[in-house]
Design a protein around this motif. Sequence first.
Motif, PDB file in Angstrom:
ATOM      1  N   ASN A   1     -21.173 -19.704 -31.143  1.00 26.19           N
ATOM      2  CA  ASN A   1     -20.199 -20.674 -30.623  1.00 26.19           C
ATOM      3  C   ASN A   1     -20.528 -20.997 -29.169  1.00 26.19           C
ATOM      4  N   PRO A   2     -21.523 -21.849 -28.928  1.00 22.13           N
ATOM      5  CA  PRO A   2     -21.974 -22.124 -27.560  1.00 22.13           C
ATOM      6  C   PRO A   2     -20.926 -22.772 -26.658  1.00 22.13           C
ATOM      7  N   GLY A   3     -19.827 -23.250 -27.240  1.00 18.83           N
ATOM      8  CA  GLY A   3     -18.785 -23.854 -26.416  1.00 18.83           C
ATOM      9  C   GLY A   3     -17.838 -22.844 -25.788  1.00 18.83           C
ATOM     10  N   PHE A   4     -17.794 -21.617 -26.332  1.00 19.55           N
ATOM     11  CA  PHE A   4     -16.918 -20.596 -25.766  1.00 19.55           C
ATOM     12  C   PHE A   4     -17.418 -20.163 -24.387  1.00 19.55           C
ATOM     13  N   THR A   5     -16.484 -19.997 -23.463  1.00 17.35           N
ATOM     14  CA  THR A   5     -16.837 -19.526 -22.121  1.00 17.35           C
ATOM     15  C   THR A   5     -16.954 -18.013 -22.070  1.00 17.35           C
ATOM     16  N   SER A   6     -16.149 -17.325 -22.887  1.00 18.41           N
ATOM     17  CA  SER A   6     -16.128 -15.862 -22.820  1.00 18.41           C
ATOM     18  C   SER A   6     -15.517 -15.268 -24.085  1.00 18.41           C
ATOM     19  N   CYS A   7     -15.614 -13.942 -24.158  1.00 20.23           N
ATOM     20  CA  CYS A   7     -15.116 -13.209 -25.322  1.00 20.23           C
ATOM     21  C   CYS A   7     -14.549 -11.872 -24.844  1.00 20.23           C
ATOM     22  N   ALA A   8     -13.400 -11.477 -25.379  1.00 17.46           N
ATOM     23  CA  ALA A   8     -12.779 -10.195 -25.022  1.00 17.46           C
ATOM     24  C   ALA A   8     -12.411  -9.455 -26.303  1.00 17.46           C
ATOM     25  N   HIS A   9     -11.916  -8.219 -26.161  1.00 14.95           N
ATOM     26  CA  HIS A   9     -11.576  -7.428 -27.342  1.00 14.95           C
ATOM     27  C   HIS A   9     -10.482  -6.413 -27.019  1.00 14.95           C
ATOM     28  N   ALA A  10     -10.041  -5.687 -28.016  1.00 22.87           N
ATOM     29  CA  ALA A  10      -9.001  -4.670 -27.848  1.00 22.87           C
ATOM     30  C   ALA A  10      -9.556  -3.457 -27.100  1.00 22.87           C
ATOM     31  N   THR A  11      -8.664  -2.768 -26.389  1.00 23.54           N
ATOM     32  CA  THR A  11      -9.063  -1.625 -25.560  1.00 23.54           C
ATOM     33  C   THR A  11      -8.024  -0.514 -25.643  1.00 23.54           C
ATOM     34  N   ALA A  12      -8.479   0.711 -25.683  1.00 22.22           N
ATOM     35  CA  ALA A  12      -7.567   1.853 -25.670  1.00 22.22           C
ATOM     36  C   ALA A  12      -7.266   2.256 -24.234  1.00 22.22           C
ATOM     37  N   SER A  13      -6.018   2.550 -23.944  1.00 22.63           N
ATOM     38  CA  SER A  13      -5.656   3.141 -22.654  1.00 22.63           C
ATOM     39  C   SER A  13      -5.673   4.650 -22.849  1.00 22.63           C
TER      40      SER A  13
ATOM     41  N   VAL B   1      -9.056 -15.396 -16.808  1.00 25.77           N
ATOM     42  CA  VAL B   1      -8.583 -15.704 -18.158  1.00 25.77           C
ATOM     43  C   VAL B   1      -8.017 -17.120 -18.224  1.00 25.77           C
ATOM     44  N   LEU B   2      -7.219 -17.494 -17.227  1.00 30.12           N
ATOM     45  CA  LEU B   2      -6.646 -18.842 -17.204  1.00 30.12           C
ATOM     46  C   LEU B   2      -7.746 -19.893 -17.100  1.00 30.12           C
ATOM     47  N   TYR B   3      -8.764 -19.601 -16.287  1.00 31.87           N
ATOM     48  CA  TYR B   3      -9.867 -20.557 -16.124  1.00 31.87           C
ATOM     49  C   TYR B   3     -10.665 -20.695 -17.413  1.00 31.87           C
ATOM     50  N   PHE B   4     -11.045 -19.576 -18.003  1.00 32.59           N
ATOM     51  CA  PHE B   4     -11.881 -19.618 -19.199  1.00 32.59           C
ATOM     52  C   PHE B   4     -11.154 -20.235 -20.394  1.00 32.59           C
ATOM     53  N   CYS B   5      -9.839 -20.093 -20.443  1.00 32.99           N
ATOM     54  CA  CYS B   5      -9.076 -20.673 -21.555  1.00 32.99           C
ATOM     55  C   CYS B   5      -8.920 -22.185 -21.425  1.00 32.99           C
ATOM     56  N   THR B   6      -9.118 -22.718 -20.237  1.00 36.80           N
ATOM     57  CA  THR B   6      -8.927 -24.156 -20.009  1.00 36.80           C
ATOM     58  C   THR B   6     -10.247 -24.888 -19.779  1.00 36.80           C
ATOM     59  N   HIS B   7     -11.363 -24.222 -20.054  1.00 35.59           N
ATOM     60  CA  HIS B   7     -12.668 -24.861 -19.894  1.00 35.59           C
ATOM     61  C   HIS B   7     -13.510 -24.666 -21.156  1.00 35.59           C
ATOM     62  N   GLY B   8     -14.364 -25.649 -21.427  1.00 33.31           N
ATOM     63  CA  GLY B   8     -15.183 -25.597 -22.623  1.00 33.31           C
ATOM     64  C   GLY B   8     -14.305 -25.490 -23.862  1.00 33.31           C
ATOM     65  N   ASP B   9     -14.718 -24.662 -24.801  1.00 30.94           N
ATOM     66  CA  ASP B   9     -13.921 -24.423 -26.010  1.00 30.94           C
ATOM     67  C   ASP B   9     -13.008 -23.219 -25.862  1.00 30.94           C
ATOM     68  N   GLY B  10     -12.872 -22.718 -24.619  1.00 32.71           N
ATOM     69  CA  GLY B  10     -11.966 -21.615 -24.366  1.00 32.71           C
ATOM     70  C   GLY B  10     -12.561 -20.239 -24.636  1.00 32.71           C
ATOM     71  N   MET B  11     -11.699 -19.274 -24.885  1.00 34.57           N
ATOM     72  CA  MET B  11     -12.075 -17.880 -25.093  1.00 34.57           C
ATOM     73  C   MET B  11     -11.934 -17.471 -26.554  1.00 34.57           C
ATOM     74  N   TYR B  12     -12.639 -16.384 -26.903  1.00 29.22           N
ATOM     75  CA  TYR B  12     -12.515 -15.820 -28.244  1.00 29.22           C
ATOM     76  C   TYR B  12     -12.134 -14.344 -28.114  1.00 29.22           C
ATOM     77  N   TYR B  13     -11.328 -13.879 -29.055  1.00 28.83           N
ATOM     78  CA  TYR B  13     -10.857 -12.488 -29.046  1.00 28.83           C
ATOM     79  C   TYR B  13     -11.304 -11.770 -30.313  1.00 28.83           C
ATOM     80  N   ILE B  14     -11.883 -10.586 -30.147  1.00 34.56           N
ATOM     81  CA  ILE B  14     -12.271  -9.737 -31.273  1.00 34.56           C
ATOM     82  C   ILE B  14     -11.241  -8.623 -31.399  1.00 34.56           C
ATOM     83  N   ALA B  15     -10.587  -8.550 -32.534  1.00 33.88           N
ATOM     84  CA  ALA B  15      -9.513  -7.572 -32.739  1.00 33.88           C
ATOM     85  C   ALA B  15     -10.063  -6.208 -33.133  1.00 33.88           C
ATOM     86  N   GLU B  16     -10.968  -5.698 -32.321  1.00 35.24           N
ATOM     87  CA  GLU B  16     -11.542  -4.377 -32.536  1.00 35.24           C
ATOM     88  C   GLU B  16     -11.508  -3.604 -31.219  1.00 35.24           C
TER      89      GLU B  16
END
Length: 324
Positions: free
Chosen positions: A119-131, A196-211
């Motif tokens: 997905n070359p339009g995505f600016t970034s990608c994040a995922h779930a994290t344990a505290s 996060v606000l910047y990446f969500c409003t540019h290109g195709d936004g952000m993607y989240y991996i639920a792992e």
Amino acid sequence: MSETPLVSVMCATFNQKDYIGDAIDSFLMQKTSFPFEILINDDCSTDGTTDICLDYQRRYPDIIRVITHDENQWQYGAKVWSEFLMPEARGKYMAMCEGDDYWTDPLKLQKQFDVMEANPGFTSCAHATASVNAATKKRLTLMHFYDESRRVDFADVAKTVQCFAFNSHFIRMDAMWDYVHSDLAQLPDDADHMMVLYFCTHGDGMYYIAEEMSAYRLFAKGSINRTMMDSDDYLQQVRVKHDERVQTLEFVDKMTEGQLHSEIVAAIDGMDFALYKDLRDYRTLKKRWPKRLASESFPSRVNLFLYTYAKPLHKLAYSVYCKL
């Protein structure tokens, strides 16, 4: 890895000798189909962290580069990521992790790389994290934004103070440079909130991996969250942070020419809720946001209730929690 790296793993550290080894080992355990590099900025540590980092560099000279300084740069207001790490990076993508945190999935980089390549339009990608507990690494809570992997909706992140752990971000390098040079990045707000606000409003936004693929240490020695909680002017810092977040949202409203105005209004209400949550004002939360308060986790509600109605007991519980 003599090839040009496709991913630059970046780590900032200062006086984290008890943690830095876990961070670096978690980088080295990554299994990828592409070359990557590890860049570590040590800001004049005085506890032996520097020696640990340099020892790793000696053992892995083809993959690890350590950046050191004659003087501590944080005291001068330096921006470690954009001033010292990014200029040295050669990757198409960057992945970040501070020295007191670490990754838990050996396929983290590969999974995020695959999403971004597809997905070359995505600016970034994040995922779930344990505290986790800082000392024992005991898993305490899970920071997960959605129950499924999906594109991130601006309306959802705008009203949330902490959406993703810093160590979960995997960012297209050119998008990060665009952010660094943007007017938004010059505001006094926390960088992860603005990113996060910047990446969500540019290109195709952000993607989240639920792992769950990384760990965030709660109340680590010398960490910002612990220093802030223990500070005598904690309440004042909380109010300042709230005002900075609202200022950022108002800026985004102008930046997007009002196209997201209704989402921004809801987001500011979310920042108000976060303010009273940080102030641990159970009475106001229950009065203004009863449904939202009810949706908070049980430990969170107990924390808020005790601070409001039984501060001595809360202080005792907090001291025990930090030592678990």
